[in-house]
Scaffold this motif. Structure first.
Motif, short mmCIF file in Angstrom:
data_model
loop_
_atom_site.label_atom_id
_atom_site.label_comp_id
_atom_site.label_asym_id
_atom_site.label_seq_id
_atom_site.Cartn_x
_atom_site.Cartn_y
_atom_site.Cartn_z
N VAL A 58 -1.64 2.24 -8.36
CA VAL A 58 -0.75 2.35 -7.19
C VAL A 58 -1.19 3.55 -6.36
O VAL A 58 -0.73 4.67 -6.55
CB VAL A 58 0.72 2.48 -7.63
CG1 VAL A 58 1.63 2.58 -6.41
CG2 VAL A 58 1.13 1.30 -8.50
N HIS A 59 -2.12 3.29 -5.45
CA HIS A 59 -2.66 4.34 -4.59
C HIS A 59 -3.10 3.69 -3.28
O HIS A 59 -3.60 2.56 -3.28
CB HIS A 59 -3.85 5.02 -5.28
CG HIS A 59 -4.30 6.25 -4.58
ND1 HIS A 59 -5.15 6.21 -3.49
CD2 HIS A 59 -4.02 7.56 -4.80
CE1 HIS A 59 -5.37 7.45 -3.08
NE2 HIS A 59 -4.71 8.28 -3.85
N PRO A 60 -2.93 4.38 -2.15
CA PRO A 60 -3.32 3.80 -0.86
C PRO A 60 -4.79 3.36 -0.80
O PRO A 60 -5.11 2.33 -0.20
CB PRO A 60 -3.06 4.92 0.14
CG PRO A 60 -2.11 5.84 -0.52
CD PRO A 60 -2.33 5.71 -1.99
N ILE A 92 1.24 -2.99 -3.97
CA ILE A 92 0.96 -1.56 -4.03
C ILE A 92 1.62 -0.84 -2.87
O ILE A 92 2.27 0.20 -3.04
CB ILE A 92 -0.56 -1.30 -4.03
CG1 ILE A 92 -1.19 -1.82 -5.32
CG2 ILE A 92 -0.86 0.19 -3.83
CD1 ILE A 92 -2.71 -1.88 -5.30
N ARG A 93 1.49 -1.40 -1.68
CA ARG A 93 2.05 -0.75 -0.50
C ARG A 93 3.57 -0.71 -0.55
O ARG A 93 4.18 0.29 -0.15
CB ARG A 93 1.54 -1.45 0.76
CG ARG A 93 0.07 -1.12 1.01
CD ARG A 93 -0.55 -1.92 2.11
NE ARG A 93 -1.84 -1.35 2.46
CZ ARG A 93 -2.69 -1.90 3.30
NH1 ARG A 93 -2.39 -3.05 3.89
NH2 ARG A 93 -3.84 -1.31 3.55
N ALA A 95 5.29 -0.50 -3.29
CA ALA A 95 5.59 0.53 -4.30
C ALA A 95 5.43 1.93 -3.71
O ALA A 95 6.19 2.84 -4.05
CB ALA A 95 4.68 0.36 -5.52
N LEU A 96 4.47 2.10 -2.83
CA LEU A 96 4.21 3.41 -2.24
C LEU A 96 5.15 3.75 -1.10
O LEU A 96 5.61 4.88 -0.98
CB LEU A 96 2.77 3.47 -1.72
CG LEU A 96 1.66 3.52 -2.75
CD1 LEU A 96 0.31 3.28 -2.09
CD2 LEU A 96 1.66 4.87 -3.47
N TYR A 97 5.41 2.78 -0.22
CA TYR A 97 6.07 3.08 1.04
C TYR A 97 7.44 2.43 1.21
O TYR A 97 8.11 2.68 2.21
CB TYR A 97 5.19 2.60 2.21
CG TYR A 97 3.78 3.12 2.15
CD1 TYR A 97 3.51 4.48 2.23
CD2 TYR A 97 2.71 2.25 2.01
CE1 TYR A 97 2.20 4.96 2.17
CE2 TYR A 97 1.40 2.71 1.97
CZ TYR A 97 1.16 4.07 2.04
OH TYR A 97 -0.13 4.53 2.00
N SER A 101 7.33 -0.34 6.34
CA SER A 101 6.26 0.58 6.72
C SER A 101 5.19 -0.21 7.46
O SER A 101 5.08 -1.43 7.30
CB SER A 101 5.65 1.24 5.49
OG SER A 101 4.82 0.32 4.80
N GLU A 103 2.09 -0.26 6.84
CA GLU A 103 1.16 -0.80 5.84
C GLU A 103 1.71 -2.09 5.23
O GLU A 103 0.96 -3.05 5.03
CB GLU A 103 0.89 0.23 4.75
CG GLU A 103 0.20 1.48 5.22
CD GLU A 103 1.13 2.54 5.83
OE1 GLU A 103 0.62 3.58 6.28
OE2 GLU A 103 2.37 2.33 5.88
#
Length: 170
Positions: A58-60, A92-93, A95-97, A101, A103
């Motif tokens: 889980v990383h951009p 992933i996006r 989970a991150l944002y 967002s 993304e």
């Protein structure tokens, strides 16, 4: 130049380093633009392995590599192979944002276009309406990403033989 940078980075940092992954990713994207899809896919997959090992799942940068790989699949017309890559980037996006967002909107739009390219305009419409709603929420009424989302939805509606609904989106 990217190949030279990759060679230099490998000699300085070894095979499993973030800067090596960055060069591999860049090289893959350039190769795809130059229609060398086989090598582009290979370099992007190498970058993905390194990025996942170093950065986690889980990383951009990991999401960006999944998206670049999906693009390669699209360029070759293998949209079915691109779908799970887009879905992973979207997961992933989110989970991150979170759900809202730029993304996430981009990945949802990519998924809609993927379905449309396979002729499933009904499924494309669903995702492209979501992407458009997100772009409106994020950017209001004037933004290049909003214009792209409107165009994509119009394209899907034309695929559904709904020109009257598509026209205002263009």
């Amino acid at each position: 130049l990217i190949r030279k940078a990759l060679d230099k980075r490998r000699s300085l940092s070894g095979e499993r380093d973030a800067v090596v992954a960055q060069s591999l990713n860049s090289l893959g994207e350039v190769l795809a633009l130059n229609a060398d899809y086989s090598e582009a896919e290979q370099r992007l997959r190498e970058a993905l392995v390194i990025r996942r090992q170093l950065l986690g799942d889980v990383h951009p940068d990991v999401a960006a590599t999944y998206t670049a790989l999906a693009d390669v699949m699209s360029y070759t017309g293998d949209y079915a192979k691109g779908e799970p890559l887009i879905k992973e980037a979207l997961r992933i996006r989110k989970a991150l944002y979170g759900e809202v967002s730029p993304e996430v909107a981009e990945s949802i739009g990519d998924l809609g276009v993927n379905y449309g390219e396979r002729g499933d305009f009904k499924q494309a419409e669903t995702y492209l309406r979501q992407a458009l709603a997100l772009q409106r929420r994020l950017h209001g009424t004037v933004h290049p990403d909003l214009a792209e989302a409107m165009n994509n939805l119009g394209w899907a509606l034309m695929g559904l033989n709904q020109p009257v609904s598509a026209e205002p989106l263009y």
